[in-house]
Enzyme design. Structure first.
Site, PDB file in Angstrom:
ATOM      1  CB  SER A  94      -0.797  -0.159   1.352  1.00  0.00           C
ATOM      2  OG  SER A  94      -1.434  -1.163   1.312  1.00  0.00           O
ATOM      3  CB  CYS A 145      -5.108  -0.275   5.954  1.00  0.00           C
ATOM      4  SG  CYS A 145      -3.843  -1.036   5.163  1.00  0.00           S
ATOM      5  CG  ASP A 166      -5.261  -1.385   1.203  1.00  0.00           C
ATOM      6  OD1 ASP A 166      -5.232  -2.265   0.402  1.00  0.00           O
ATOM      7  OD2 ASP A 166      -4.351  -0.725   1.427  1.00  0.00           O
ATOM      8  CD1 TRP A 191      -0.989  -7.919   4.492  1.00  0.00           C
ATOM      9  CD2 TRP A 191      -1.975  -6.000   3.728  1.00  0.00           C
ATOM     10  NE1 TRP A 191      -0.257  -7.033   5.041  1.00  0.00           N
ATOM     11  CE2 TRP A 191      -0.669  -6.004   4.770  1.00  0.00           C
ATOM     12  CE3 TRP A 191      -2.288  -4.877   3.191  1.00  0.00           C
ATOM     13  CZ2 TRP A 191      -0.327  -4.555   5.062  1.00  0.00           C
ATOM     14  CZ3 TRP A 191      -2.076  -3.567   3.710  1.00  0.00           C
ATOM     15  CH2 TRP A 191      -1.060  -3.402   4.478  1.00  0.00           C
TER      16      TRP A 191
HETATM   17  P1  FAD Z   1       6.538 -14.278   1.280  1.00  0.00           P
HETATM   18  O1  FAD Z   1       7.731 -15.055   0.874  1.00  0.00           O
HETATM   19  O2  FAD Z   1       5.540 -14.163   0.206  1.00  0.00           O
HETATM   20  O3  FAD Z   1       6.089 -15.036   2.607  1.00  0.00           O
HETATM   21  C1  FAD Z   1       4.379 -14.455   3.188  1.00  0.00           C
HETATM   22  C2  FAD Z   1       3.924 -15.613   3.851  1.00  0.00           C
HETATM   23  O4  FAD Z   1       3.748 -16.618   3.168  1.00  0.00           O
HETATM   24  C3  FAD Z   1       4.796 -16.030   5.022  1.00  0.00           C
HETATM   25  O5  FAD Z   1       4.485 -15.336   6.186  1.00  0.00           O
HETATM   26  C4  FAD Z   1       4.015 -17.568   5.294  1.00  0.00           C
HETATM   27  O6  FAD Z   1       2.956 -17.200   6.223  1.00  0.00           O
HETATM   28  C5  FAD Z   1       3.908 -17.714   3.980  1.00  0.00           C
HETATM   29  N1  FAD Z   1       4.888 -18.834   3.379  1.00  0.00           N
HETATM   30  C6  FAD Z   1       5.907 -18.418   2.498  1.00  0.00           C
HETATM   31  N2  FAD Z   1       6.368 -19.495   2.104  1.00  0.00           N
HETATM   32  C7  FAD Z   1       6.206 -20.524   2.967  1.00  0.00           C
HETATM   33  C8  FAD Z   1       6.267 -21.911   3.199  1.00  0.00           C
HETATM   34  N3  FAD Z   1       7.306 -22.389   2.520  1.00  0.00           N
HETATM   35  N4  FAD Z   1       5.853 -22.535   3.954  1.00  0.00           N
HETATM   36  C9  FAD Z   1       4.744 -22.119   4.778  1.00  0.00           C
HETATM   37  N5  FAD Z   1       4.238 -20.926   4.525  1.00  0.00           N
HETATM   38  C10 FAD Z   1       5.111 -20.017   3.594  1.00  0.00           C
HETATM   39  N6  FAD Z   1       2.989  -5.490   3.391  1.00  0.00           N
HETATM   40  C11 FAD Z   1       3.675  -4.678   4.109  1.00  0.00           C
HETATM   41  O7  FAD Z   1       4.691  -5.031   4.892  1.00  0.00           O
HETATM   42  N7  FAD Z   1       3.149  -3.205   4.007  1.00  0.00           N
HETATM   43  C12 FAD Z   1       2.229  -2.926   2.954  1.00  0.00           C
HETATM   44  O8  FAD Z   1       1.963  -1.920   2.873  1.00  0.00           O
HETATM   45  C13 FAD Z   1       1.450  -4.009   2.500  1.00  0.00           C
HETATM   46  N8  FAD Z   1       0.500  -3.620   1.697  1.00  0.00           N
HETATM   47  C14 FAD Z   1      -0.232  -4.774   1.008  1.00  0.00           C
HETATM   48  C15 FAD Z   1      -1.074  -4.466   0.228  1.00  0.00           C
HETATM   49  C16 FAD Z   1      -1.897  -5.410  -0.346  1.00  0.00           C
HETATM   50  C17 FAD Z   1      -3.228  -5.112  -1.346  1.00  0.00           C
HETATM   51  C18 FAD Z   1      -1.305  -6.700  -0.207  1.00  0.00           C
HETATM   52  C19 FAD Z   1      -2.256  -7.953  -1.024  1.00  0.00           C
HETATM   53  C20 FAD Z   1      -0.543  -7.216   0.545  1.00  0.00           C
HETATM   54  C21 FAD Z   1       0.284  -5.919   1.115  1.00  0.00           C
HETATM   55  N9  FAD Z   1       1.636  -6.339   1.954  1.00  0.00           N
HETATM   56  C22 FAD Z   1       1.878  -5.286   2.629  1.00  0.00           C
HETATM   57  C23 FAD Z   1       1.799  -7.789   2.108  1.00  0.00           C
HETATM   58  C24 FAD Z   1       3.020  -8.011   1.191  1.00  0.00           C
HETATM   59  O9  FAD Z   1       2.482  -7.972  -0.225  1.00  0.00           O
HETATM   60  C25 FAD Z   1       3.709  -9.208   1.490  1.00  0.00           C
HETATM   61  O10 FAD Z   1       2.796 -10.314   1.186  1.00  0.00           O
HETATM   62  C26 FAD Z   1       4.630  -9.332   2.481  1.00  0.00           C
HETATM   63  O11 FAD Z   1       5.586  -8.176   2.489  1.00  0.00           O
HETATM   64  C27 FAD Z   1       5.520 -10.697   2.519  1.00  0.00           C
HETATM   65  O12 FAD Z   1       6.162 -10.636   1.257  1.00  0.00           O
HETATM   66  P2  FAD Z   1       7.202 -11.704   1.306  1.00  0.00           P
HETATM   67  O13 FAD Z   1       7.475 -11.854  -0.055  1.00  0.00           O
HETATM   68  O14 FAD Z   1       8.589 -11.175   1.848  1.00  0.00           O
HETATM   69  O15 FAD Z   1       7.027 -13.084   1.957  1.00  0.00           O
END
Ligand code: FAD
Length: 690
Positions: free
Chosen positions: A450, A643, A688, A690
């Protein structure tokens, strides 16, 4: 004479197809999501294609079309899995299709021996995914009409449907429900149940597995299909390109498309074509050792991208080098990581999901979700390629037994390489065809954030506020780390010349393919949202955003402060924020003080600290404490914005608001809930989450 590139490609394709035919694909490491998506555009595979689905299936000799409406790739992945299974178990001639690619006014002419699947994700507040909007409007439209005017119009159509939803949202699985209703109304016949997967309960994969068995049985009966022993059949052929090395200019090393390869990336920048944006500033905003929250400023002035306050920015991550190494190593591909390969669909409706020629390293690093949770069905598929009998037995058991799988795999958040390594004791899985891997793993997805700035204040600079995903899991040695946020953390460390303080260095390829991201750049695109301030600034607003949920509200408050500075009348602006401790994770503390100077008493910021005193306080409690004032504001048509955490917080806020309305107005709870529901319907209450 020398062959030119085109000749080589054509010859290679013929070779692959022939060899695949004679070897039934066994010798081939073959690739992905056969049936997947977007890069096809940039590979030119979509050129000149028809929007007429009947023409398409006749030309391709198909009898089963699997349409998907997908936003984050899961529905698309399920669609390809269904296509593979339909073909390998039941001999159906399947094809996967993007809902966006076809017209629907001739569905009434689909021959009776065909079947259509709809795999449909529900997005946001019960909306269709971007690629399903036109289909959805057409099929649920009041005046839907088809080319022949039979009665009922779709009396001969057979369909199967599965929805992907999240029960924490108000309009749970509304896409599949509404499409199913519309199709039934038009006379079409559904086979099996209209399945519903629930991401909110964390049971999506299990819901899907439980739904599909009875569905296949019903479909086999209806269409007179005979089940056969499933054989793995690769859909893509891979040819090693001996004349090329990773330094050859036509080899993709992670560039998302041809323009990027040729160094002429131009807009429009979107979900198929990211802008390689400079990060102009990055910093840590928590004051605590074991947790990180990043604030970043992304400069979009060199692009034609624009954003509006409340929109989302998508970050295209790169996998951690450490994970790429583990993956290539356990699959016996480490030595071949830089081998140049071309990937070719062995099946006419399949699309290559990334541009080639490329290398194994580039595919794994830039295009495959190698760290995500593993599907149990995929574990069963891989059992056939295990390096020894005991690994095979273990994989088979994991594939069949949901509880055992949870105990051994899900509980520890293991990814594929981690699982394979543990199952085989480190022995290499050399026999796994590369195709099976790409088919079984989804495409690396952009992550959304966001936007935490106001476009009125900084139109060409996008702020991001992201908490770094890192968890210590009991029984697991290394911490579990999220893909995109640790990549962003590495960018920030590089930018500020900080050593990587983590014990488990993740080693990102910060400079990107051919150093194209050097100087701290990150691939991004912008997605527009409906999360918007009222156009009239004098309207009161109530914002509820604990933790990173505060991100868009930083932008909202920035915007209202500017409006006040510009002499406009700004209405009451209340921001309910929550964090653990003032001294640790109170984000943007000094900025709020600044805004207060501009907004005066119009701005208030009640804060709930969950670990700063004897009692845990959350935003919901603060709302309750201010019941009278909240109700008065609602009566004045204040806008409410929520949010952050969808699973608990957003849901509880909804409940508390209904309680406040009920108590303060002396009306029954059911009536108050109805009022809150109507506020959502009229956009007076926006989420908003997630
Ligand atoms: P990822 O690798 O995608 O992991 C995310 C989660 O998936 C983990 O915590 C776990 O629960 C699960 N997961 C992944 N791999 C495994 C596995 N091997 N086994 C089990 N579980 C697993 N985030 C913010 O910090 N700030 C924001 O402003 C923000 N805004 C958003 C707005 C929207 C519309 C959406 C959809 C999401 C938003 N997010 C925000 C969340 C962000 O998009 C990400 O999901 C978040 O930062 C995690 O991403 P990542 O790639 O680091 O983690």
């Amino acid at each position: 004479t020398q062959l030119d590139t085109l000749d080589i490609i054509v010859l290679s394709c013929i070779l692959v197809a022939t060899a695949a035919y004679f070897t039934k694909g066994k010798l081939w490491g073959v690739t992905k999501d056969p049936y997947a998506n977007s890069f096809a555009n940039t590979n030119g595979l979509k050129a000149g294609k028809t929007r007429n689905i009947i023409e398409k299936i006749e030309e391709a000799g198909k009898n089963c079309i699997i349409f998907y409406g997908s936003q984050t790739g899961t529905a698309e992945d399920y669609a390809s899995r269904l296509a593979k299974e339909g073909k390998s178990r039941f001999g159906l001639e399947t094809m996967v299709a993007d809902l966006e690619d076809y017209d629907y006014d001739n569905l009434d002419q689909l021959p009776e021996d065909k079947v259509i699947f709809f795999v449909l994700a529900t997005y946001g507040e019960g909306e269709p995914t971007d690629n399903a909007v036109d289909f959805y409007e057409f099929i649920t439209g009041e005046d839907v009409s088809f080319s022949e005017s039979a009665d009922p119009p779709l009396g001969t159509l057979k369909y199967v449907t599965f929805g992907l939803g999240n029960n924490t949202y108000e309009h749970y699985n509304s896409m599949v429900r509404n499409v199913d209703k519309a199709l039934t109304k038009l006379g079409a016949h559904r086979i099996g149940d209209a399945g519903e997967g629930d991401d909110g309960a964390g049971t999506m994969e299990e819901d899907f597995l439980a739904w599909k068995e009875p569905m296949w049985a019903a479909l086999a009966k209806k269409m007179g299909l005979e089940e056969r022993e499933a054989q793995y059949e690769p859909i893509f052929g891979i040819v090693e390109r001996e004349g090329l090395t990773k330094d050859s200019h036509e080899v993709y090393l992670g560039e998302p498309n041809k323009m990027h390869l040729e160094g002429s990336a131009r807009g429009p920048f979107n979900a198929h074509n990211p802008y390689i944006a400079p990060i102009v500033e990055s910093k840590e905003i928590f004051n605590v050792k074991d947790r990180n929250c990043l604030h970043m400023e992304v400069d979009i002035s060199g692009s034609n991208l624009s954003y509006q306050t409340g929109d989302h920015i998508a970050i295209w991550p790169t996998n951690a080098g450490l994970e790429v190494d583990y993956f290539l190593d356990i699959l016996g591909l480490a030595e071949k990581r830089d081998t140049v390969i071309s990937v070719k669909a062995l099946e006419p409706t399949a699309k290559v999901p990334f541009p080639t020629p490329t290398t194994f390293d580039a595919i794994v690093r830039y295009h495959m979700e190698i760290c995500a949770p593993i599907s149990r069905q995929f574990v069963s598929t891989l059992a056939a390629f295990a390096p020894d009998e005991s690994s095979k037995a273990e994989m088979t058991k994991l594939g069949q037994d949901k509880d055992y799988f949870h105990e051994k795999v899900s509980k520890y958040h293991y990814n594929l390489a981690g699982l394979l390594r543990r199952v085989s004791g480190g022995q290499k899985w050399n026999n796994v065809p590369f195709s099976a891997l790409i088919e079984g793993l989804t495409k690396l997805q952009p992550r959304y954030y966001s936007i935490s700035s106001s476009s009125a204040v900084q139109p060409k600079k996008i702020s991001i506020t992201a908490v770094v995903e890192s968890q210590l899991i009991p029984g697991r040695e290394d911490p579990f780390t999220g893909v995109a946020t640790n990549y962003l953390l590495a960018l920030k460390e590089k930018q500020n010349g900080e050593p990587n303080p983590k014990p488990y260095g993740l080693k990102y390829e910060i400079c990107g393919p051919r150093n194209k991201y050097d100087g701290i750049h990150v691939p991004v695109h912008v997605r527009h949202s409906n999360f918007k301030l009222p156009s009239d600034p004098s309207k009161p607003i109530i914002m509820i955003g604990p933790g990173t949920g505060v991100a868009p509200f930083r932008g909202f408050v920035q915007e209202r402060a500017k409006q006040a500075e510009d002499g406009e009348t700004v209405g009451k602006t209340i921001l309910f924020f929550g964090c653990r401790k003032r001294s640790e994770d109170f984000m943007y503390e000094s900025e709020w003080e600044e805004r207060k100077k501009a907004l005066g008493d119009a701005f208030e910021m009640p804060i709930a600290f969950s670990r700063d005193g004897p009692k845990k306080v959350y935003v919901q409690h603060l709302l309750k404490e201010r019941s009278k004032e909240i109700n008065e504001l609602l009566e004045k048509k204040a806008y409410v914005y929520v949010c952050g955490d969808a699973a608990n917080m957003a849901r509880e806020v909804n409940t508390v608001l209904a309680q406040i309305v009920s108590e303060q107005r002396g009306i029954p709870e059911a009536k108050a809930e109805e009022i809150v529901k109507n506020m959502r319907a009229s956009n007076q209450y926006q989420e908003d989450v997630w």
